[in-house]
Design a protein around this motif. Structure first.
Motif, PDB file in Angstrom:
ATOM      1  N   THR A   4      10.827 -66.534  -7.767  1.00 53.50           N
ATOM      2  CA  THR A   4      11.398 -65.201  -7.910  1.00 53.50           C
ATOM      3  C   THR A   4      11.816 -64.719  -6.530  1.00 53.50           C
ATOM      4  O   THR A   4      10.997 -64.654  -5.618  1.00 53.50           O
ATOM      5  N   TYR A   5      13.094 -64.414  -6.380  1.00 56.44           N
ATOM      6  CA  TYR A   5      13.629 -63.940  -5.112  1.00 56.44           C
ATOM      7  C   TYR A   5      13.778 -62.427  -5.169  1.00 56.44           C
ATOM      8  O   TYR A   5      14.330 -61.886  -6.122  1.00 56.44           O
ATOM      9  N   LEU A   6      13.274 -61.744  -4.134  1.00 55.93           N
ATOM     10  CA  LEU A   6      13.293 -60.289  -4.100  1.00 55.93           C
ATOM     11  C   LEU A   6      13.999 -59.780  -2.852  1.00 55.93           C
ATOM     12  O   LEU A   6      13.861 -60.361  -1.776  1.00 55.93           O
ATOM     13  N   THR A   7      14.694 -58.676  -3.000  1.00 55.27           N
ATOM     14  CA  THR A   7      15.229 -57.974  -1.835  1.00 55.27           C
ATOM     15  C   THR A   7      14.076 -57.235  -1.164  1.00 55.27           C
ATOM     16  O   THR A   7      12.971 -57.140  -1.717  1.00 55.27           O
ATOM     17  N   THR A   8      14.329 -56.665  -0.005  1.00 59.60           N
ATOM     18  CA  THR A   8      13.295 -55.902   0.690  1.00 59.60           C
ATOM     19  C   THR A   8      12.841 -54.727  -0.171  1.00 59.60           C
ATOM     20  O   THR A   8      11.645 -54.435  -0.257  1.00 59.60           O
ATOM     21  N   GLN A   9      13.759 -54.054  -0.826  1.00 63.37           N
ATOM     22  CA  GLN A   9      13.408 -52.915  -1.689  1.00 63.37           C
ATOM     23  C   GLN A   9      12.543 -53.361  -2.866  1.00 63.37           C
ATOM     24  O   GLN A   9      11.553 -52.710  -3.202  1.00 63.37           O
ATOM     25  N   GLY A  34      11.585 -69.174   6.191  1.00 66.97           N
ATOM     26  CA  GLY A  34      11.400 -70.552   5.754  1.00 66.97           C
ATOM     27  C   GLY A  34      10.130 -70.743   4.929  1.00 66.97           C
ATOM     28  O   GLY A  34       9.968 -71.760   4.267  1.00 66.97           O
ATOM     29  N   VAL A  35       9.233 -69.777   4.980  1.00 72.39           N
ATOM     30  CA  VAL A  35       8.004 -69.826   4.185  1.00 72.39           C
ATOM     31  C   VAL A  35       8.028 -68.703   3.156  1.00 72.39           C
ATOM     32  O   VAL A  35       7.927 -68.934   1.953  1.00 72.39           O
ATOM     33  N   HIS A  36       8.145 -67.469   3.631  1.00 67.49           N
ATOM     34  CA  HIS A  36       8.094 -66.288   2.772  1.00 67.49           C
ATOM     35  C   HIS A  36       9.473 -65.707   2.473  1.00 67.49           C
ATOM     36  O   HIS A  36       9.610 -64.942   1.523  1.00 67.49           O
ATOM     37  N   TYR A  37      10.446 -66.006   3.290  1.00 67.99           N
ATOM     38  CA  TYR A  37      11.791 -65.488   3.051  1.00 67.99           C
ATOM     39  C   TYR A  37      12.831 -66.438   3.629  1.00 67.99           C
ATOM     40  O   TYR A  37      12.523 -67.339   4.409  1.00 67.99           O
ATOM     41  N   PHE A  38      14.063 -66.224   3.200  1.00 68.02           N
ATOM     42  CA  PHE A  38      15.186 -67.008   3.723  1.00 68.02           C
ATOM     43  C   PHE A  38      16.435 -66.139   3.696  1.00 68.02           C
ATOM     44  O   PHE A  38      16.456 -65.069   3.094  1.00 68.02           O
ATOM     45  N   ARG A  39      17.451 -66.618   4.374  1.00 64.31           N
ATOM     46  CA  ARG A  39      18.743 -65.934   4.428  1.00 64.31           C
ATOM     47  C   ARG A  39      19.757 -66.819   3.691  1.00 64.31           C
ATOM     48  O   ARG A  39      20.191 -67.838   4.243  1.00 64.31           O
ATOM     49  N   ILE A  46      18.363 -60.834   3.407  1.00 62.53           N
ATOM     50  CA  ILE A  46      17.090 -61.547   3.326  1.00 62.53           C
ATOM     51  C   ILE A  46      16.591 -61.494   1.901  1.00 62.53           C
ATOM     52  O   ILE A  46      16.612 -60.444   1.251  1.00 62.53           O
ATOM     53  N   LEU A  47      16.152 -62.647   1.390  1.00 61.74           N
ATOM     54  CA  LEU A  47      15.494 -62.706   0.084  1.00 61.74           C
ATOM     55  C   LEU A  47      14.083 -63.233   0.288  1.00 61.74           C
ATOM     56  O   LEU A  47      13.871 -64.245   0.954  1.00 61.74           O
ATOM     57  N   TYR A  48      13.119 -62.518  -0.277  1.00 64.69           N
ATOM     58  CA  TYR A  48      11.708 -62.884  -0.166  1.00 64.69           C
ATOM     59  C   TYR A  48      11.295 -63.711  -1.369  1.00 64.69           C
ATOM     60  O   TYR A  48      11.766 -63.471  -2.485  1.00 64.69           O
TER      61      TYR A  48
END
Length: 71
Positions: A4-9, A34-39, A46-48
């Motif tokens: 599941t990819y999340l935005t900062t919000q 590279g672990v918790h988020y990527f671009r 950024i997606l978390y």
């Protein structure tokens, strides 16, 4: 495994931290690229990765409760 990819919000809504706190205090100190988020596509956005963040939060929490129980 589905992720599941999340935005900062969206991450802010789930963990109840302000988006500014995530960007300024958590990113690159406890949340690592590279672990918790990527671009995606090498851009600025950024997606978390929710599953990784959730697992790390629970791991740290269980370790803290074990240590607290030893005192």
């Amino acid at each position: 495994m589905s992720q599941t990819y999340l935005t900062t919000q969206e991450l802010s809504d789930r963990i109840h931290y302000d988006t500014r706190t995530i960007r300024e205090r958590l990113k690159d100190t406890v949340l690592f690229e590279g672990v918790h988020y990527f671009r995606p596509f090498g851009g600025r956005k950024i997606l978390y990765i929710w599953e990784t963040i959730e697992a790390d939060m629970q791991k740290d929490s269980s370790t803290a409760s074990i240590i607290a129980g030893l005192n």
